[in-house]
Design an enzyme around this catalytic site. Structure first.
Site, mmCIF file in Angstrom:
data_model
loop_
_atom_site.group_PDB
_atom_site.id
_atom_site.type_symbol
_atom_site.label_atom_id
_atom_site.label_comp_id
_atom_site.label_asym_id
_atom_site.label_seq_id
_atom_site.Cartn_x
_atom_site.Cartn_y
_atom_site.Cartn_z
ATOM 1 C CB SER A 146 -0.929 -0.146 1.107
ATOM 2 O OG SER A 146 -1.619 1.366 1.465
ATOM 3 C CE1 TYR A 170 -3.479 -2.150 5.416
ATOM 4 C CE2 TYR A 170 -3.497 -0.111 4.936
ATOM 5 C CZ TYR A 170 -3.488 -1.395 4.525
ATOM 6 O OH TYR A 170 -3.746 -1.687 3.169
ATOM 7 C CE LYS A 174 -1.567 -4.135 3.362
ATOM 8 N NZ LYS A 174 -1.713 -5.801 2.924
HETATM 9 N N1 LIG Z 1 -8.715 -0.969 -0.845
HETATM 10 C C1 LIG Z 1 -7.868 -0.343 -0.468
HETATM 11 O O1 LIG Z 1 -8.142 0.873 -0.383
HETATM 12 C C2 LIG Z 1 -6.160 -0.944 -0.513
HETATM 13 C C3 LIG Z 1 -5.331 0.076 -0.510
HETATM 14 C C4 LIG Z 1 -4.045 -0.311 -0.518
HETATM 15 C C5 LIG Z 1 -3.989 -1.642 -0.277
HETATM 16 N N2 LIG Z 1 -4.874 -2.590 0.165
HETATM 17 C C6 LIG Z 1 -4.576 -3.953 0.457
HETATM 18 O O2 LIG Z 1 -5.167 -5.050 -0.498
HETATM 19 C C7 LIG Z 1 -5.699 -6.094 -0.017
HETATM 20 C C8 LIG Z 1 -6.972 -6.348 -0.456
HETATM 21 O O3 LIG Z 1 -7.968 -5.033 0.057
HETATM 22 P P1 LIG Z 1 -9.372 -5.263 -0.356
HETATM 23 O O4 LIG Z 1 -10.114 -3.831 -0.363
HETATM 24 O O5 LIG Z 1 -9.755 -6.052 -1.426
HETATM 25 O O6 LIG Z 1 -9.802 -5.650 1.226
HETATM 26 P P2 LIG Z 1 -11.269 -6.527 1.278
HETATM 27 O O7 LIG Z 1 -11.613 -6.467 2.913
HETATM 28 O O8 LIG Z 1 -12.321 -6.270 0.594
HETATM 29 O O9 LIG Z 1 -10.723 -7.964 1.161
HETATM 30 C C9 LIG Z 1 -9.902 -8.705 2.039
HETATM 31 C C10 LIG Z 1 -10.331 -9.971 2.120
HETATM 32 O O10 LIG Z 1 -9.327 -10.919 2.812
HETATM 33 C C11 LIG Z 1 -10.263 -11.686 3.588
HETATM 34 N N3 LIG Z 1 -9.545 -11.990 4.713
HETATM 35 C C12 LIG Z 1 -9.077 -11.416 5.896
HETATM 36 N N4 LIG Z 1 -8.593 -12.009 6.798
HETATM 37 C C13 LIG Z 1 -8.345 -13.195 6.483
HETATM 38 C C14 LIG Z 1 -7.556 -14.265 6.905
HETATM 39 N N5 LIG Z 1 -7.152 -14.232 8.078
HETATM 40 N N6 LIG Z 1 -7.597 -15.555 6.313
HETATM 41 C C15 LIG Z 1 -8.203 -15.459 4.833
HETATM 42 N N7 LIG Z 1 -8.991 -14.400 4.343
HETATM 43 C C16 LIG Z 1 -8.952 -13.234 5.109
HETATM 44 C C17 LIG Z 1 -11.442 -10.904 3.934
HETATM 45 O O11 LIG Z 1 -12.395 -11.929 3.968
HETATM 46 C C18 LIG Z 1 -11.690 -10.503 2.659
HETATM 47 O O12 LIG Z 1 -12.425 -11.024 1.697
HETATM 48 C C19 LIG Z 1 -5.429 -5.916 1.422
HETATM 49 O O13 LIG Z 1 -4.209 -6.594 1.883
HETATM 50 C C20 LIG Z 1 -5.378 -4.488 1.612
HETATM 51 O O14 LIG Z 1 -4.609 -4.277 2.705
HETATM 52 C C21 LIG Z 1 -6.126 -2.285 -0.222
#
Ligand SMILES: NC(=O)c1ccc[n+]([C@@H]2O[C@H](COP(=O)([O-])OP(=O)(O)OC[C@H]3O[C@@H](n4cnc5c(N)ncnc54)[C@H](O)[C@@H]3O)[C@@H](O)[C@H]2O)c1
Length: 358
Positions: A146, A170, A174
């Site tokens: 991120s 957070y 990362k």
């Molecule tokens: N959306 C954003 O703004 C953003 C920005 C930068 C980075 N990210 C990173 O991208 C990744 C995906 O983000 P997203 O927006 O799709 O989030 P999201 O919450 O929609 O998806 C994350 C998924 O991980 C699953 N999960 C959580 N803990 C788990 C575990 N212990 N075992 C198995 N599954 C688990 C959740 O059920 C969910 O389906 C994350 O790692 C997040 O930190 C997101």
């Protein structure tokens, strides 16, 4: 075409990426504990990819058994080595060649309230996954990092060489996983890894069938704009009208989730084709838009007013965060193709057809 393991594939970015990977001809096994999602997005993914419906194959395992391109979905936790072993061995015909690791927790405010939970899922979960990969002899990984780990950047656009200085738990998780990957790359042979630093993913699949469906109160700006436009929330709070930007509101680099998904497809392809390496790449558009600009474009595209009020700045926010995406463009042969208008139009289409999520 490869058989790929997708952690967190039922989430926002993971589900859109699953569709892109299936459309590129790959077979997938998804592991997700549904802590922040449900199986429903994967049913939509199967339909959009032209696969048959997902059928229950065993306890906690669904799939499309009669398709040459497999989609398997396992309810499981990345912190459980037995769940991961089951995921790696869920296909009777193919071994997992690479992992795309989305599973994790992502809300900054929640990470401040519950840092240990964030370290457990994001860091201990990633360690458990890497151990399982080593055991299974799979050493190719695309990791969801991120732009939050740049903290308060000295200047924009931000290149990958900018200092990593996260300012909340957070971001620290990362940065810790990024370091774990760097330690593996430096000390063990054969790892092919990409650390993809996303800027601000928004929008939805143009069909309106896949989108962002956060549980509880959303913390990201774009879902909040949607809720206000739909009358589910009275007013959008804009944190700070006195930032040193053109209109006083914070500037961010918004990227359409389908462009992000395409970046993952390109990254995993590059890793599988090239010799072992560790890539660190920004995924953003390189263009900044202020909060007010986003609100105005959203209003214009959707014809819906978005009521807003200015409130105090939040500690830890920065004036401006814009990617320098030139390295990703060069290394992956990838570029974004969606405008801010597209992001608003597609995100609103999803919101209108799914006002309360899936
Ligand atoms: N959306 C954003 O703004 C953003 C920005 C930068 C980075 N990210 C990173 O991208 C990744 C995906 O983000 P997203 O927006 O799709 O989030 P999201 O919450 O929609 O998806 C994350 C998924 O991980 C699953 N999960 C959580 N803990 C788990 C575990 N212990 N075992 C198995 N599954 C688990 C959740 O059920 C969910 O389906 C994350 O790692 C997040 O930190 C997101």
């Amino acid at each position: 075409m490869a058989h790929l393991l997708i952690t967190g594939g039922a989430g926002f970015i993971g589900s859109h990426t699953c569709l892109t990977l299936l459309e590129a001809g790959h077979s997938l096994v998804v592991i997700d504990n549904f802590e922040g999602s449900s199986p429903e997005p994967l049913h939509q993914v199967a339909a959009l990819a032209g696969l048959g419906p997902l059928e229950q194959l065993a306890t906690g395992l669904w799939g499309t058994p009669d398709e040459p391109r497999q989609l398997l979905l396992l309810q499981g936790d990345i912190r459980s080595s037995s769940d991961l072993e089951r995921a790696f061995n869920s296909s009777s015909t193919a071994a997992v060649e690479a992992v795309l690791h989305f599973a994790g927790l992502k809300a900054v405010a929640e990470s401040i309230a519950e840092p240990l939970r964030y370290w457990d899922t994001n860091v201990a979960g990633s360690r458990c996954l890497l151990q399982a990969m080593a055991t299974q002899g799979c050493r190719t990984l695309v990791f969801s990092s991120s732009a939050t780990l740049y903290g308060l950047p000295d200047s924009v656009p931000i290149a990958e060489s900018a200092p990593v200085r996260p300012i909340n738990p957070y971001g620290h998780t990362k940065a810790a996983v990024e370091q774990m990957l760097a330690d593996l790359a430096a000390n063990q042979e054969g790892w092919r890894m990409a650390r993809l630093r996303y800027f601000n993913p928004v929008g939805a699949h143009p069909s309106g069938c896949l989108g962002e469906a956060p549980f509880g109160q959303p913390s990201n700006l774009f879902p909040l704009i949607n809720l206000v436009a739909q009358g589910q929330k009275p007013c959008l709070k804009i944190y700070g009208l006195d930032w040193p930007t053109a209109d006083g509101t914070g500037v961010r680099d918004y990227i359409h989730v389908m462009d992000l998904a395409e970046g993952h497809r390109a990254a995993v392809q590059r890793l599988m084709n090239d010799p072992p390496q560790l890539l660190t790449l920004n995924l953003g558009t390189g263009k900044g838009h202020s909060v007010l600009e986003l609100v105005r474009v959203f209003e214009k595209v959707t014809g819906r007013p978005v009521a807003w009020e200015g409130v105090e700045r939040r500690p830890g926010d920065s004036a401006c965060s814009i990617a320098d995406p030139s390295l990703a463009q060069e290394v992956l042969g990838w570029a974004t193709s969606h405008s801010l208008e597209d992001m608003c139009r597609d995100g609103w289409r999803w919101q209108v057809s799914h006002p309360h999520g899936y």
